[in-house]
Design an enzyme around this catalytic site. Structure first.
Site, PDB file in Angstrom:
ATOM      1  N   ASP A  97       0.821  -1.249  -0.034  1.00 38.11           N
ATOM      2  CA  ASP A  97       0.084   0.046   0.033  1.00 38.11           C
ATOM      3  C   ASP A  97       0.886   1.008   0.121  1.00 38.11           C
ATOM      4  OD1 ASP A  97      -1.685  -2.091   0.532  1.00 38.11           O
ATOM      5  OD2 ASP A  97      -2.822  -0.811   1.922  1.00 38.11           O
TER       6      ASP A  97
ATOM      7  N   LYS B  39      -6.973   3.176  -3.467  1.00 36.36           N
ATOM      8  CA  LYS B  39      -7.381   3.407  -1.944  1.00 36.36           C
ATOM      9  C   LYS B  39      -7.508   4.759  -1.570  1.00 36.36           C
ATOM     10  CE  LYS B  39      -5.421   2.115   2.559  1.00 36.36           C
ATOM     11  NZ  LYS B  39      -4.215   1.209   3.127  1.00 36.36           N
TER      12      LYS B  39
ATOM     13  N   LYS C 132     -10.438   0.022  -2.600  1.00 31.97           N
ATOM     14  CA  LYS C 132     -10.398  -0.202  -1.075  1.00 31.97           C
ATOM     15  C   LYS C 132     -10.579   1.103  -0.314  1.00 31.97           C
ATOM     16  CE  LYS C 132      -6.953  -1.287   2.529  1.00 31.97           C
ATOM     17  NZ  LYS C 132      -5.636  -1.718   3.174  1.00 31.97           N
TER      18      LYS C 132
END
Length: 297
Positions: A134, A197, A233
């Site tokens: 991430d 995300k 996400k």
């Protein structure tokens, strides 16, 4: 490649109306039960604290593998998300279970370290066993209008990931508008993101329904344009079962049922798991249990 700063304006009123309409959907009975199990299967159970220890990571990993021993039908969470220094601990703790190991790298959460340092951090996390990385984008470069720098950094991190999947964090609250959220989403996907995300979870605001909808519509448009499938996400702010089920509704109505899988939808959170367990217990027994029946570790 899309002309990044000439995308159509996002209609804020239209987004608000769409979110409000979808937020009225009521999920009850077996559909709610299935939705709760699905949401659990999509969780990236996360600990990102300075006080993290190997013992805390092992406890979190055990909960990700078996969220509630009382309900053997309950699926494992999708992943455990930790800092790079804890990747090897998490890797050993979930070995053979199917639970993935995700790691925030690239100078999380600010991303304000030299690119060479960020890339080395990614390589070390992957070498220690991270399945997923991430990364945060450079908001400084993005807000200066330097899309080329943002894109080249994402491409470099993607290359450093090797076979690991890359989730690109936009930190949407710092981008300032839905137009920027949409532009940054397209930029990240064009640069190779496997997931986009919303947030680090460290900022003042995270995954609001409006931001989630704008990003989902960007994914829909990107897939229509390129044919490449990208996951989503939401992270930061999804703290209740109602909010988690609301995410599932937004995804189903915007991208379709095929995105309702942990391969394409993750929810970044830890606190929401206990509420999902409480609500699931109620669907089974008809009454709420005690919050302390479920470990908060």
């Amino acid at each position: 490649m899309t002309s990044m700063r000439t995308l159509p304006h996002v209609d804020r009123v239209g987004v608000a109306e769409r979110v409000a309409a979808l937020g009225k959907r009521s999920i009850k009975g077996d559909a709610k039960r299935q939705g709760l199990l699905l949401a659990i299967s999509m969780l990236d159970l996360t600990t990102l604290e300075g006080a993290d220890t190997p013992g805390k990571v092992r406890q979190l990993a055990a909960k990700a593998v078996t969220p509630s021993p009382a309900y053997p039908e309950m699926p494992s969470c999708a992943a455990v998300c930790v800092y790079p220094a804890m990747v090897s601990v998490a890797r050993d703790a979930v070995a053979g279970t199917g639970v993935h190991v995700a790691s925030v790298a690239t100078g999380f959460p600010a991303g304000q370290t030299p690119l060479a340092t960020r890339l080395e951090e990614v390589r070390l996390a992957v070498a220690d066993g991270a399945d997923e990385i991430d990364m945060v984008i450079s908001r400084d470069a993005y807000l200066r209008g330097d899309d080329a720098v943002v894109r080249s950094e994402i491409e470099a991190v993607k290359d450093a990931c090797g076979d690991a999947h890359l989730k690109v964090i936009l930190e949407t609250v710092e981008l300032g508008s839905y137009d920027h959220v949409r532009h940054a989403s397209m930029l990240a996907m064009d640069a190779g993101a496997d997931f986009i995300k919303t947030s680090t979870g460290k900022a003042a605001e995270g995954a609001t329904p409006g931001v989630i909808l704008v990003m989902l519509e960007a994914i829909r448009d990107y897939v229509e344009r390129t044919g490449r499938v990208v996951g989503m996400k939401p992270a930061g702010g999804v703290s209740t079962s109602k909010a988690a089920l609301g995410v599932l509704v937004l995804v189903k109505e915007t991208l379709g049922d095929e995105w309702l899988t942990p391969d394409l939808l993750r929810i970044g959170a830890s606190s929401v798991l206990n509420d999902l367990l409480l609500q699931y217990a109620k669907t089974e027994s008809g009454r709420y249990g005690r919050a302390e029946d479920f470990s908060k570790e």
